[in-house]
Design a protein around this motif. Structure first.
Motif, mmCIF file in Angstrom:
data_model
loop_
_atom_site.group_PDB
_atom_site.id
_atom_site.type_symbol
_atom_site.label_atom_id
_atom_site.label_comp_id
_atom_site.label_asym_id
_atom_site.label_seq_id
_atom_site.Cartn_x
_atom_site.Cartn_y
_atom_site.Cartn_z
ATOM 1 N N THR A 1 14.213 -13.801 16.681
ATOM 2 C CA THR A 1 15.250 -13.718 17.708
ATOM 3 C C THR A 1 16.098 -14.991 17.667
ATOM 4 O OG1 THR A 1 13.784 -12.393 19.074
ATOM 5 C CG2 THR A 1 15.618 -13.454 20.205
ATOM 6 N N ALA A 2 17.413 -14.845 17.748
ATOM 7 C CA ALA A 2 18.282 -16.002 17.596
ATOM 8 C C ALA A 2 18.470 -16.766 18.902
ATOM 9 C CB ALA A 2 19.650 -15.562 17.071
ATOM 10 N N ARG A 3 18.401 -16.065 20.028
ATOM 11 C CA ARG A 3 18.644 -16.747 21.303
ATOM 12 C C ARG A 3 18.112 -15.920 22.473
ATOM 13 N NH1 ARG A 3 23.877 -19.742 23.813
ATOM 14 N NH2 ARG A 3 24.277 -20.378 21.673
ATOM 15 N N HIS A 4 17.623 -16.608 23.505
ATOM 16 C CA HIS A 4 17.372 -15.984 24.809
ATOM 17 C C HIS A 4 18.427 -16.500 25.783
ATOM 18 C CE1 HIS A 4 12.691 -16.195 24.065
ATOM 19 N NE2 HIS A 4 13.290 -15.387 23.203
ATOM 20 N N THR A 5 18.917 -15.615 26.627
ATOM 21 C CA THR A 5 19.787 -16.042 27.727
ATOM 22 C C THR A 5 19.266 -15.405 29.008
ATOM 23 O OG1 THR A 5 21.668 -16.075 26.207
ATOM 24 C CG2 THR A 5 22.185 -16.114 28.550
#
Lengths: 274, 274
Positions: free
Chosen positions: A37-41
Motif C-alpha cells: 500500500t502506498a499511503r493511508h489517509t
C-alpha cells in the motif's frame, strides 16, 4: 507495482477513540496479494475533507483507492457525497442497491429483528450513490459497498464495520487486486538480534540493502535485555513466484546472519505465523 | 480551531505489520488538549513520499504538523531528509543534537550497555538536521526529536518508538498545543441504545445535530443482542471552560435520551474512564 491507497473516513479515528485496525488489516491483505500500500489517509466525516482527499489521491495517479467508513444511514455518513463531489458526479438512487437493502430489511423482519418492514428515508440514503456506481453485496450488514471507475482508477467504498469490510474485501476487492498485481508473491522473514546497538547495525543493513535494492529490510529497536540491546529485523520481497520470493528472502537472511555474527552480535531466526 | 495533522512514516504500517497506535494516542492527547486532529497520513520510508506528504500538508495550511517515525540511525530512517527536501533546507550537523546523542551514549557506556564509547557515522546521521532546526531532548531513547518553524506552521518530528514519542510529546509538544488552542476544554458522553435500528435513529440524530451544530454526535452500530440492535452514541463538545463543555454535553445527552425513549428505544448512560 500498482499504486494502491487506503482512505479511512471517521471522526472517531481523529479524536483517538478508535485505533485504525481497518487500515492495518487491509494493508496486510494487500501485501499478501503481492503489493505494498502506498499511503493511508484518515479524514473526518465532512464532505469537503473527503472530496479533497479523493482528489489528492487521483492526482497521485492511484490505480486503486480503497475507502472505508461513512456508508451508513446516519447524517454523519458522508463518504458517497464526498466521492460524488470529487468525481463531479450526481448522486442518484441506485435501483440495484435499493433492492439489496430491501432484501436485507426483509430478512431482518423475517427474523423478528425489525418490528416493521418499511423503507425509511435512511434506507434510501444508503442506496443513493454517485452516478455510474456498481453496488456490491454486503453479506453481513445493510449498507452495500460501492465500486466506481474513474479514468484509470478503480475506487471501492467499503463499510467501516470491520466484519463487513473484511467480508466484502475478500469477496469483491481481493480478486480485483489479484488481477491488478498479476502473479507477484510475497515472502517474509524475521531475525532477533542481540548484542549490537541499532547504530552499529546501520552499516550492515545499508550494505545489504544496497546489494538487494528491491528487498525490503527494516530494523526495529526492541529495548534492552539486561544491558544487551535487542533488535528485530524484518525482511520481505515480492517476486513472480512464491519460490523465488522465499529463496531471495533466505539469501538475504543468510547474509545478514553472517555479517551480524562477524560484528559480534548474536542472531536468532524467528518464525511468525502468517 | 487550529489545523493539526499527523504524518506517520514507516513501511511497517503500509505492509500491515504494525497497527498505527501512535496516531491514535496522539489524536486522543490532542483532543484532550481541546482540538480535533484534521488528518492522519501514513507514508513509507522514502524521501520523495515524505517530502510530498509534508508539502501537501503545508498546502492545506496546517498550523501544526506532528511527524512520527524515521529519526533513527539506520539507512531507512529518512524523515529529516524528506522534511529538508519539502522545506528546501540544507541538512547539516546540529551541534546541540550531537551533544545530546553523545551524552546519551556516554550514559549507556557508563551503564555497561555499550562496550565502546565512540560516535559512529550513524550517530552523526541522527544529529544531521534540516537547517534552522531545534533538537528536543529525548528522555528515553537516543535520537533527539526535532522542531522546525516554516512560515506560520510548526513542525515536530518525533521518534516512532511509542515510549519515546509519548515522553517527548508530553514534554515539548503538548505545551505548544495548549498555547495554540487557548483555553478550550473537551467534554464527552456515551449512550448505549437498544431497540432502535441505526436507520430509525438517523432522523433523531440529524435533528439534534442540526440544533447543536458545534457538538459532535456520532452513532456506531454495535451488532445485535438477541434480536435487538445495539448502538453506541458518542457526544463531545469543545468550550472555553470544562464546565461549559460538560453542561453542553449533558444537555445534548438529555435531549437524545428523551427523543429515543419517545421513539420506543431504551437508553443507558455509559461512563468511560478518561
Amino acid at each position: 507495482m500498482p499504486r494502491i491507497e487506503i482512505l479511512c473516513v471517521g471522526n472517531e479515528l481523529l479524536i483517538g477513540k478508535t485505533v485504525n485496525t481497518n487500515a492495518r488489516w487491509l494493508s496486510e491483505m494487500i501485501h499478501n496479494l503481492g503489493c505494498v500500500t502506498a499511503r493511508h489517509t484518515v479524514v473526518g466525516d465532512d464532505v469537503e475533507c473527503i472530496a479533497g482527499a479523493v482528489k489528492e489521491a487521483l492526482k497521485r495517479r492511484v490505480d486503486l483507492l480503497v475507502i472505508c467508513g461513512g456508508l451508513g444511514p446516519t447524517y454523519d455518513d458522508k463518504t458517497l457525497e464526498g466521492v460524488a463531489k470529487a468525481l463531479r458526479r450526481r448522486l442518484e438512487v441506485n435501483q440495484e442497491a435499493l433492492t439489496q437493502i430491501e432484501a436485507k430489511y426483509r430478512e431482518l423482519f423475517d427474523q423478528g429483528v425489525l418490528q416493521r418492514f418499511e423503507l425509511t428515508a435512511a434506507s434510501v440514503k444508503m442506496a443513493t450513490l454517485p452516478s455510474k456506481s456498481t453496488p456490491l453485496r454486503n453479506p453481513i450488514g445493510t449498507a452495500p459497498a460501492v465500486m466506481l471507475e474513474y479514468k484509470s482508477c478503480r475506487i471501492f467504498c467499503l463499510p467501516g464495520v470491520p466484519s463487513e469490510l473484511e467480508a466484502i474485501f475478500v469477496e469483491s476487492v481481493a480478486p480485483f487486486i489479484k488481477k491488478l498485481v498479476g502473479d507477484l508473491s510475497v515472502a517474509e522473514g524475521w531475525l532477533d538480534v542481540r548484542g549490537l546497538p541499532e547504530s552499529s547495525l546501520a552499516t550492515i543493513l545499508e550494505n545489504v540493502a544496497a546489494k538487494y535494492e528491491d528487498v525490503y529490510v527494516k530494523s526495529l529497536p526492541r529495548g534492552f535485555e539486561g544491558s544487551e540491546p535487542k533488535l528485530e529485523i524484518y525482511v520481505s520481497a515480492l517476486r513472480d513466484s512464491k519460490f523465488a520470493a522465499e529463496s531471495l528472502v533466505e539469501e538475504v537472511i543468510s547474509l545478514l546472519t553472517a555479517c551480524i555474527g562477524e560484528a559480534g552480535g548474536s542472531v536468532e531466526r524467528k518464525y511468525v505465523e502468517t
